[in-house]
Scaffold this active site. Structure first.
Site, PDB file in Angstrom:
ATOM      1  N   HIS A  79       0.967  -1.438   0.054  1.00  0.00           N
ATOM      2  CA  HIS A  79       0.082   0.027   0.086  1.00  0.00           C
ATOM      3  C   HIS A  79       0.895   1.695  -0.280  1.00  0.00           C
ATOM      4  CE1 HIS A  79      -3.218  -2.398   1.745  1.00  0.00           C
ATOM      5  NE2 HIS A  79      -1.961  -2.950   1.997  1.00  0.00           N
ATOM      6  N   SER A  84      14.065  22.461 -14.758  1.00  0.00           N
ATOM      7  CA  SER A  84      13.116  23.602 -15.432  1.00  0.00           C
ATOM      8  C   SER A  84      14.036  24.897 -15.579  1.00  0.00           C
ATOM      9  CB  SER A  84      12.238  23.580 -13.818  1.00  0.00           C
ATOM     10  OG  SER A  84      11.629  24.433 -13.956  1.00  0.00           O
ATOM     11  N   LYS A  88      15.762  22.257 -10.007  1.00  0.00           N
ATOM     12  CA  LYS A  88      14.628  20.910  -9.984  1.00  0.00           C
ATOM     13  C   LYS A  88      15.455  20.270 -10.776  1.00  0.00           C
ATOM     14  CE  LYS A  88      10.849  20.011 -10.263  1.00  0.00           C
ATOM     15  NZ  LYS A  88       9.619  21.033 -10.027  1.00  0.00           N
ATOM     16  N   GLU A 139       9.508   9.670 -16.806  1.00  0.00           N
ATOM     17  CA  GLU A 139       7.525   9.851 -17.206  1.00  0.00           C
ATOM     18  C   GLU A 139       7.332   9.094 -18.003  1.00  0.00           C
ATOM     19  OE1 GLU A 139       7.127  13.553 -13.957  1.00  0.00           O
ATOM     20  OE2 GLU A 139       8.649  14.298 -15.356  1.00  0.00           O
TER      21      GLU A 139
END
Ligand code: ARG
Length: 461
Positions: A157, A278, A284, A291
């Site tokens: 979980h 970024s 970043k 992704e």
């Protein structure tokens, strides 16, 4: 003007819309190598069977050779009137060698031709996928060996469950990828039959030798039923389904690495080479490759769905809908190839912050099950009661903001007087991991045994 290839019975030529909707050359030109190879095998067989002369066969062969050079050098020309790669090559052959070109299509149809070419293409795609997956497996096994003792929280979980080793976790992906390799290999065995010689749908009256073309093209045998052979796209679907399941595994790995790379976790640092920055936030470092692997899995599954739906309503034998079989396969193959390569780099070149992982396992009460098991084993307490006692210990540790093994013996005996000094042997994450030495378990010795088995399997290939 009526069509050059099939215009004999037509009074009028196709409209602009017809020409555009009909053209598959923009994508099926990717089959040019397979098409030329299959045509050469077909022509050689026709000559060996005395269906065309050796002289014509030699002329055809020389012409096809030249066309291959042209395509290699200049690319394949896209003329919508010629519809597809088969007619494009045949038309060019006619221009180069004259009337002998017209004999190549004896005892053949584009229906068996495209089925043959496409099978050969998919067969290559399978070989490429397997080669890429082997590289990924090697990377997983190498990192697993390196981290057979590195402790991290194992989750259920996505809540800290029990401590595991990073090596164990990575080898879970090794197993998934091994099943993918096996699925691709199975598909390859099943698909490796030659449709060539099935002709349009019914076979042919010419005395062809289907065994000869099958073996010349690396197939194990000719397909058994000509109607099935020209209308079957199971080989493409098998490939897509194996690709989907593989993309799904890569996506799960990508997702985990994205989570691990986020600052609150801080388990890994992704390689700069597979990250982006970024344009506004200078701090970043974004996990874009991972992704996109996660995103691409959706597209690969979409390609599979697309071809399933294209095929599901088709009567035997060939219908033009089947021309739409290629774009999803080509798209899936290129997305999968990129995804495999990206994840191989991520696994090989990410830096694991093992201190942070260990700390997360210690602070997450990951050894609570070990405490409960200890109470069962050493104090003969029924597991349900042991579970309750352990819950109270976790609650106390949580209130104090400490790990379970940082509670004092007094703290613990206050909760239950049957708890003794030796409980601390069971409460550390190291003890917990070392104790899980069942076959396939997370204990470092078991992880090393899994690494050994994995290396042996990889060496067999
Ligand atoms: N371009 C076609 C395809 O990719 C080739 C087969 C055409 N066959 C036919 N009967 N029109 O499916």
């Amino acid at each position: 003007v009526s069509n050059k290839m099939w215009g004999g019975r037509f009074a009028e030529g196709p409209s602009a819309i017809m020409r555009e909707i009909n053209a598959s050359i923009p994508f099926d030109k990717a089959l040019w190598r397979q098409d030329i190879t299959a045509s050469r095998a077909h022509a050689a067989m026709l000559a060996a069977q005395g269906i065309i002369t050796e002289e014509d066969a030699a002329t055809i062969d020389g012409g096809l050779d030249r066309i291959a050079e042209e395509y290699e050098r200049d690319g394949v020309p896209e003329d919508w009137d010629l519809e597809d790669i088969h007619m494009t090559t045949e038309a060019r052959l006619g221009a180069l060698v004259g009337p002998a070109a017209g004999r190549l299509h004896t005892a053949r149809s584009r229906n068996d031709q495209v089925a043959t070419d496409f099978r050969m293409w998919v067969r290559d795609a399978i070989d490429q996928a397997i080669a890429g997956l082997h590289a990924l497996q090697h990377a997983l096994v190498a990192r697993a060996e390196e981290h057979a003792d590195s402790i991290m929280p194992g989750f259920t979980h996505l809540q800290t469950a029990q401590p595991v080793t990073l090596g164990h976790h990575l080898l879970a992906y090794y197993e998934m990828i091994a099943r993918d390799v096996s699925r691709f290999s199975d598909a390859r065995v099943r698909m490796n039959e030659s449709p060539l010689g099935s002709a349009a749908l019914a076979g042919t009256g010419f005395p062809i030798d289907r065994d000869a073309t099958a073996s010349a093209l690396g197939f194990d045998r000719p397909t058994a039923n000509s109607l099935d052979a020209v209308s079957d796209r199971d080989f493409a679907l098998d490939y897509l389904m194996a690709a989907s399941q593989c993309a799904l595994h890569l996506s799960r790995l990508a997702e985990e690495m994205i989570i691990w790379a986020s600052q609150p976790f801080g388990f890994i640092r992704m390689p700069d080479t597979l990250s982006t920055g970024s344009s506004i936030m200078p701090q970043k470092k974004n996990p874009d490759a991972a992704e996109l692997v996660r995103g691409h899995a959706g597209r690969v599954i979409g390609c599979t769905t697309a071809l399933m739906i294209t095929m599901k309503g088709l009567p035997l034998a060939y219908s033009k809908d089947m021309q739409d079989d290629k774009p999803p396969v080509f798209e899936a193959a290129s997305l999968l190839g990129l995804s495999i390569a990206a994840m191989t780099g991520m696994v090989a070149d990410s830096t694991f912050n093992t201190d942070r992982m260990r700390q997360a396992a210690e602070l997450g009460y990951a050894t609570a099950t070990d405490l409960a098991d200890w109470l069962v084993r050493e104090a003969d307490i029924p597991f349900r009661e042991a579970h309750h006692i352990t819950g109270a210990a976790v609650k106390l540790a949580e209130q104090r903001g400490v790990a379970l093994d940082q509670l004092s013996l007094d703290d613990l005996t206050e909760i239950d007087s049957r708890i003794g000094e030796r409980v601390f042997d069971a409460l550390s994450v190291d003890a917990s991991v070392a104790s899980r030495a069942s076959y396939g378990g997370t204990a470092p010795e078991q992880v090393r045994a899994q690494v050994k088995r994995a290396k042996a399997r990889l060496a067999e290939k």
